[in-house]
Design a protein around this motif. Structure first.
Motif, PDB file in Angstrom:
ATOM      1  N   PHE A  13       0.839  -1.211   0.000  1.00  0.00           N
ATOM      2  CA  PHE A  13       0.000   0.000   0.000  1.00  0.00           C
ATOM      3  C   PHE A  13       0.869   1.253   0.000  1.00  0.00           C
ATOM      4  CE2 PHE A  13      -2.327   3.483   1.825  1.00  0.00           C
ATOM      5  CZ  PHE A  13      -3.631   3.327   1.377  1.00  0.00           C
ATOM      6  N   ALA A  14       1.859   1.318   0.894  1.00  0.00           N
ATOM      7  CA  ALA A  14       2.706   2.511   0.998  1.00  0.00           C
ATOM      8  C   ALA A  14       3.491   2.739  -0.284  1.00  0.00           C
ATOM      9  CB  ALA A  14       3.642   2.399   2.196  1.00  0.00           C
ATOM     10  N   THR A  24       5.187   9.699   2.805  1.00  0.00           N
ATOM     11  CA  THR A  24       5.149   9.561   4.257  1.00  0.00           C
ATOM     12  C   THR A  24       3.709   9.275   4.697  1.00  0.00           C
ATOM     13  OG1 THR A  24       4.700  11.897   4.679  1.00  0.00           O
ATOM     14  CG2 THR A  24       7.029  11.238   4.500  1.00  0.00           C
ATOM     15  N   LYS A  25       3.573   8.776   5.927  1.00  0.00           N
ATOM     16  CA  LYS A  25       2.209   8.535   6.397  1.00  0.00           C
ATOM     17  C   LYS A  25       1.445   9.845   6.533  1.00  0.00           C
ATOM     18  CE  LYS A  25       2.769   8.282  11.318  1.00  0.00           C
ATOM     19  NZ  LYS A  25       2.932   7.528  12.487  1.00  0.00           N
ATOM     20  N   THR A  26       2.141  10.941   6.832  1.00  0.00           N
ATOM     21  CA  THR A  26       1.482  12.251   6.900  1.00  0.00           C
ATOM     22  C   THR A  26       0.965  12.660   5.527  1.00  0.00           C
ATOM     23  OG1 THR A  26       2.843  12.911   8.775  1.00  0.00           O
ATOM     24  CG2 THR A  26       1.798  14.686   7.510  1.00  0.00           C
ATOM     25  N   PRO A  36      -2.907  11.332  10.585  1.00  0.00           N
ATOM     26  CA  PRO A  36      -1.757  10.440  10.383  1.00  0.00           C
ATOM     27  C   PRO A  36      -1.697   9.275  11.368  1.00  0.00           C
ATOM     28  CG  PRO A  36      -1.056  12.718  10.227  1.00  0.00           C
ATOM     29  CD  PRO A  36      -2.495  12.732  10.696  1.00  0.00           C
ATOM     30  N   SER A  37      -2.145   9.473  12.601  1.00  0.00           N
ATOM     31  CA  SER A  37      -2.109   8.360  13.556  1.00  0.00           C
ATOM     32  C   SER A  37      -3.057   7.237  13.139  1.00  0.00           C
ATOM     33  CB  SER A  37      -2.421   8.838  14.975  1.00  0.00           C
ATOM     34  OG  SER A  37      -3.732   9.362  15.051  1.00  0.00           O
ATOM     35  N   ASN A  38      -4.206   7.600  12.575  1.00  0.00           N
ATOM     36  CA  ASN A  38      -5.134   6.572  12.078  1.00  0.00           C
ATOM     37  C   ASN A  38      -4.511   5.813  10.914  1.00  0.00           C
ATOM     38  OD1 ASN A  38      -7.067   7.361  13.918  1.00  0.00           O
ATOM     39  ND2 ASN A  38      -8.187   8.632  12.471  1.00  0.00           N
ATOM     40  N   VAL A  39      -3.884   6.547  10.013  1.00  0.00           N
ATOM     41  CA  VAL A  39      -3.231   5.918   8.858  1.00  0.00           C
ATOM     42  C   VAL A  39      -2.128   4.990   9.343  1.00  0.00           C
ATOM     43  CG1 VAL A  39      -1.834   6.359   6.806  1.00  0.00           C
ATOM     44  CG2 VAL A  39      -3.847   7.768   7.275  1.00  0.00           C
ATOM     45  N   LEU A  43      -1.795   1.013   8.525  1.00  0.00           N
ATOM     46  CA  LEU A  43      -0.639   0.506   7.780  1.00  0.00           C
ATOM     47  C   LEU A  43       0.162  -0.518   8.576  1.00  0.00           C
ATOM     48  CD1 LEU A  43       0.677   3.703   5.956  1.00  0.00           C
ATOM     49  CD2 LEU A  43      -0.837   1.901   5.088  1.00  0.00           C
ATOM     50  N   ARG A  44       0.194  -0.381   9.903  1.00  0.00           N
ATOM     51  CA  ARG A  44       0.892  -1.360  10.748  1.00  0.00           C
ATOM     52  C   ARG A  44       0.075  -2.621  10.983  1.00  0.00           C
ATOM     53  NH1 ARG A  44       1.916   3.327  13.494  1.00  0.00           N
ATOM     54  NH2 ARG A  44       0.389   2.830  15.084  1.00  0.00           N
ATOM     55  N   GLY A  45      -1.198  -2.596  10.617  1.00  0.00           N
ATOM     56  CA  GLY A  45      -2.054  -3.750  10.837  1.00  0.00           C
ATOM     57  C   GLY A  45      -2.695  -3.774  12.207  1.00  0.00           C
ATOM     58  N   ASN A  46      -2.593  -2.668  12.958  1.00  0.00           N
ATOM     59  CA  ASN A  46      -3.193  -2.594  14.287  1.00  0.00           C
ATOM     60  C   ASN A  46      -4.659  -2.208  14.254  1.00  0.00           C
ATOM     61  OD1 ASN A  46      -0.701  -3.232  15.362  1.00  0.00           O
ATOM     62  ND2 ASN A  46      -0.142  -1.129  15.736  1.00  0.00           N
TER      63      ASN A  46
END
Length: 70
Positions: A13-14, A24-26, A36-39, A43-46
């Motif tokens: 995805f990234a 960047t995630k931002t 960005p924290s939601n993204v 992306l980490r799968g959490n």
């Protein structure tokens, strides 16, 4: 017993987002209209991608390029 399926971001995805200039995630968060924290959690799968995440991400590519159904 029902086998429930879920939508997950693809491992690349990234990289797909980076092809669109969002490296960047931002930058990804700004492109899809989320924090960005939601993204980062998705992306980490959490966290699973929300409807808002999926709808916004479609600006970066096709559903098949960005997500998988498991």
């Amino acid at each position: 017993m029902t086998n429930r399926r879920s939508i997950r971001v693809r491992e690349d995805f990234a990289a797909t987002a980076a092809e669109q200039g969002h490296t960047t995630k931002t930058a990804i968060a700004q492109a899809i209209g989320l924090d960005p924290s939601n993204v980062g959690r998705v992306l980490r799968g959490n966290a699973k991608p929300s409807n808002e995440f999926i709808a916004g991400a479609l600006a970066l590519g096709s559903f098949e390029d960005l997500f998988e159904v498991r």
